[in-house]
Write a protein that holds these residues in place. Structure first.
Motif, PDB file in Angstrom:
ATOM      1  N   VAL A  40       4.964  -5.402  -0.716  1.00 56.77           N
ATOM      2  CA  VAL A  40       3.762  -4.814  -1.297  1.00 56.77           C
ATOM      3  C   VAL A  40       2.640  -5.799  -1.037  1.00 56.77           C
ATOM      4  O   VAL A  40       2.750  -6.984  -1.365  1.00 56.77           O
ATOM      5  CB  VAL A  40       3.916  -4.540  -2.810  1.00 56.77           C
ATOM      6  N   SER A  61       1.621  -5.633 -11.635  1.00 55.92           N
ATOM      7  CA  SER A  61       1.927  -4.267 -11.205  1.00 55.92           C
ATOM      8  C   SER A  61       2.498  -4.268  -9.782  1.00 55.92           C
ATOM      9  O   SER A  61       3.424  -3.510  -9.483  1.00 55.92           O
ATOM     10  CB  SER A  61       0.663  -3.408 -11.266  1.00 55.92           C
ATOM     11  N   ALA A  62       1.949  -5.105  -8.921  1.00 57.34           N
ATOM     12  CA  ALA A  62       2.457  -5.192  -7.549  1.00 57.34           C
ATOM     13  C   ALA A  62       3.896  -5.691  -7.541  1.00 57.34           C
ATOM     14  O   ALA A  62       4.736  -5.182  -6.796  1.00 57.34           O
ATOM     15  CB  ALA A  62       1.562  -6.100  -6.706  1.00 57.34           C
ATOM     16  N   ASP A  64       6.029  -5.338  -9.985  1.00 55.23           N
ATOM     17  CA  ASP A  64       6.830  -4.223 -10.511  1.00 55.23           C
ATOM     18  C   ASP A  64       7.092  -3.197  -9.410  1.00 55.23           C
ATOM     19  O   ASP A  64       8.211  -2.715  -9.241  1.00 55.23           O
ATOM     20  CB  ASP A  64       6.137  -3.551 -11.690  1.00 55.23           C
ATOM     21  N   SER A  65       6.046  -2.864  -8.652  1.00 51.26           N
ATOM     22  CA  SER A  65       6.180  -1.888  -7.568  1.00 51.26           C
ATOM     23  C   SER A  65       7.157  -2.374  -6.503  1.00 51.26           C
ATOM     24  O   SER A  65       7.993  -1.612  -6.009  1.00 51.26           O
ATOM     25  CB  SER A  65       4.820  -1.604  -6.928  1.00 51.26           C
ATOM     26  N   LEU A  69      10.663  -0.653  -5.372  1.00 50.35           N
ATOM     27  CA  LEU A  69      10.918  -0.377  -3.960  1.00 50.35           C
ATOM     28  C   LEU A  69      12.212  -1.047  -3.504  1.00 50.35           C
ATOM     29  O   LEU A  69      13.017  -0.439  -2.788  1.00 50.35           O
ATOM     30  CB  LEU A  69       9.734  -0.835  -3.110  1.00 50.35           C
ATOM     31  N   SER A 128       0.863   0.144  -3.657  1.00 49.47           N
ATOM     32  CA  SER A 128       1.474   1.362  -4.198  1.00 49.47           C
ATOM     33  C   SER A 128       2.856   1.584  -3.605  1.00 49.47           C
ATOM     34  O   SER A 128       3.205   1.020  -2.587  1.00 49.47           O
ATOM     35  CB  SER A 128       0.587   2.573  -3.907  1.00 49.47           C
ATOM     36  N   VAL A 129       3.612   2.419  -4.284  1.00 48.38           N
ATOM     37  CA  VAL A 129       4.971   2.754  -3.865  1.00 48.38           C
ATOM     38  C   VAL A 129       5.151   4.247  -4.040  1.00 48.38           C
ATOM     39  O   VAL A 129       4.658   4.818  -5.004  1.00 48.38           O
ATOM     40  CB  VAL A 129       6.011   2.014  -4.719  1.00 48.38           C
ATOM     41  N   THR A 130       5.879   4.886  -3.103  1.00 47.86           N
ATOM     42  CA  THR A 130       6.208   6.304  -3.291  1.00 47.86           C
ATOM     43  C   THR A 130       7.676   6.432  -3.594  1.00 47.86           C
ATOM     44  O   THR A 130       8.457   5.589  -3.332  1.00 47.86           O
ATOM     45  CB  THR A 130       5.867   7.142  -2.041  1.00 47.86           C
TER      46      THR A 130
END
Length: 130
Positions: A40, A61-62, A64-65, A69, A128-130
């Motif tokens: 990320v 947050s990054a 966590d993302s 992932l 961000s993560v999807t």
């Protein structure tokens, strides 16, 4: 040469997806462990301006993302029948190459596709993560 470890990274882009597939294929071919850095990117940060304990909510947050992932990637490896691991890597685009090169010194094979050799590359929004 005996290949025991394969290393790649995944950043959520189309190129990253192709690269992950190639790394899985390489690990299966060599019957090797696959390590995947779940990347990320933080926008506009200097290389040493953040870490997992950084108080900035955007940085937390990054991390966590990247952790989420990494868990998804670990499941993808298991589903593909590949032994290995996935780990979070939060970095800036400016320092990514240096950090990944440092990790690559420990691997027998590194799978890294270049954008000019892939069909397309559409990265996710930074952080961000999807």
């Amino acid at each position: 040469m005996i290949v025991q470890t394969v290393l790649t990274y995944f950043d959520g882009s189309d190129l990253g997806q192709e690269q992950l597939r190639a790394a899985i294929d390489a690990a299966l071919w060599f019957d090797a462990q696959l390590s995947v850095a779940a990347v990320v990117f933080l926008p506009g940060k200097s290389p040493d301006s953040f870490g997992p304990l950084d108080p900035d909510p955007g940085h937390r947050s990054a991390w966590d993302s990247a952790g989420v992932l990494a868990m998804r990637l670990f499941k993808s490896l298991a589903d593909a029948g590949v032994s290995g691991d996935a780990f979070p890597l939060v970095t800036s685009k400016a320092s990514f190459a240096r950090e990944f090169a440092s990790l690559a010194q420990q691997a027998d094979v590194v799978v890294e596709l270049r954008a000019d050799t892939a069909a397309s590359s559409t990265p996710l929004a930074e952080g961000s993560v999807t």
